[in-house]
Design a protein around this motif. Structure first.
Motif, PDB file in Angstrom:
ATOM      1  N   TYR A 103      12.537   5.527  -3.798  1.00  0.00           N
ATOM      2  CA  TYR A 103      12.633   6.971  -3.574  1.00  0.00           C
ATOM      3  C   TYR A 103      14.045   7.502  -3.821  1.00  0.00           C
ATOM      4  CZ  TYR A 103       7.869   7.617  -1.949  1.00  0.00           C
ATOM      5  OH  TYR A 103       6.501   7.707  -1.899  1.00  0.00           O
ATOM      6  N   ASN A 177       5.508   3.074  -0.285  1.00  0.00           N
ATOM      7  CA  ASN A 177       5.811   4.501  -0.337  1.00  0.00           C
ATOM      8  C   ASN A 177       5.682   5.081   1.069  1.00  0.00           C
ATOM      9  OD1 ASN A 177       3.026   4.635   0.057  1.00  0.00           O
ATOM     10  ND2 ASN A 177       2.617   4.939  -2.111  1.00  0.00           N
ATOM     11  N   THR A 178       5.512   6.389   1.178  1.00  0.00           N
ATOM     12  CA  THR A 178       5.463   7.026   2.498  1.00  0.00           C
ATOM     13  C   THR A 178       4.274   6.572   3.336  1.00  0.00           C
ATOM     14  OG1 THR A 178       4.388   8.918   1.416  1.00  0.00           O
ATOM     15  CG2 THR A 178       6.739   9.106   1.840  1.00  0.00           C
TER      16      THR A 178
END
Length: 305
Positions: A103, A177-178
């Motif tokens: 990110y 990821n999130t």
């Protein structure tokens, strides 16, 4: 959980029929990785070698392509290892590290695109001030900010998440990821806030800045002659295409992760192939050197035969 080492492991559950198509997945992903490294590195080397490409615009393009190489290297080796593994797993600290790097480099892509749009804005709207504004020192500052600032902003939520206990140990995704924050037992508003702030700073604000600069460029070029509009289109169009492509993918990743959809994740993995194609074909000077390079390669092969 490994009780002896006190390490939490997460199962990666994103590969469909992995046992049946394991080597097919591996060959496809490995080929994509090699193509990304070679295509991006080729253009970067051309920019470094040829002095007529030692301009701010091409320096930012080289930085963007190097960013793509780093982004791919942060993801592909682990993905290739997972494809060959019987049960793909990743430790929680490594997952957080992969999230941080992935990110941060994604945020750097937006900052580099913002720097490129500023370079085009100064070049077209303030041509007399261009040599003064886009000096080597200022270019270095923009590059350092583009890589350091995103990393610093994502370091805060990652640091806060390091000691939070997990209640779930499996997620659908080919890279961290999130979605990893959904696995945590504690879902505090502070953590959510610290996650949202970087996305606003690294996605929304740079895109708004880029749109502002290109609106100004459009107004200036619209009032100018046809030749000015043609030159502006040649240098600005590739940046806009890359921006629209990456903005859409970045937005999809944020939105679709909530629905556990793998579509955007797969596209993000292959996205680094897109930039060298656009800049190689659309940037006249780069295309000229690429064409010369490939023609020399063909001549050498003919001589060998």
């Amino acid at each position: 959980m490994d009780n002896n080492l006190n390490i939490t492991y997460i199962t990666i559950d994103a590969y469909v029929e992995l046992d049946k198509y394991r080597f097919v997945y591996f060959v496809i992903m490995f080929t994509a990785y090699i193509l990304i490294i070679c295509s991006n590195s080729t253009i970067v080397c051309l920019i470094v070698i040829h002095k007529n490409l030692h301009e701010p615009m091409y320096i930012f393009i080289a930085a963007l392509l190097m960013n793509s190489v780093l982004f791919s290297t942060a993801l592909y080796p682990k993905i290739l290892f997972d494809v060959l593994s019987e049960k793909p797993i990743i430790s929680y600290p490594v997952c957080l590290f992969q999230f941080q790097v992935g990110y941060s480099l994604g945020g750097s892509e937006f900052y580099l695109l913002a720097a490129m749009s500023y370079d085009r804005y100064v070049s077209i709207c303030k041509p007399l001030q261009y040599p003064t504004i886009m000096r080597k020192r200022n270019i270095c500052i923009l590059l350092v900010v583009a890589w350091i600032l995103p990393a610093g902003q994502f370091a805060v939520p990652v640091g806060l998440s390091a000691d939070i206990e997990l209640c779930e140990f499996s997620f659908k995704g080919i890279a961290c990821n999130t979605a990893i924050f959904k696995l945590q037992c504690e879902k505090s508003r502070v953590s959510i806030l610290y996650i949202m702030i970087p996305f606003v700073n690294l996605l929304i604000l740079p895109v708004l800045f880029i749109l502002f600069t290109y609106i100004r460029i459009f107004i200036i070029t619209y009032r100018s002659g046809r030749e000015v509009r043609r030159k502006a289109a040649q240098t600005c169009l590739p940046h806009l295409i890359v921006l629209i492509n990456f903005s859409c993918l970045g937005s999809f990743d944020v939105l679709l992760v909530q629905m556990e959809n793998d579509f955007s994740k797969i596209l993000l993995v292959y996205n680094p192939l897109f930039n060298p194609i656009i800049y190689g074909l659309k940037m006249k000077e780069i295309y000229k050197h690429l064409k010369k390079l490939f023609s020399q390669g063909k001549m050498k092969r003919r001589c060998l035969h």
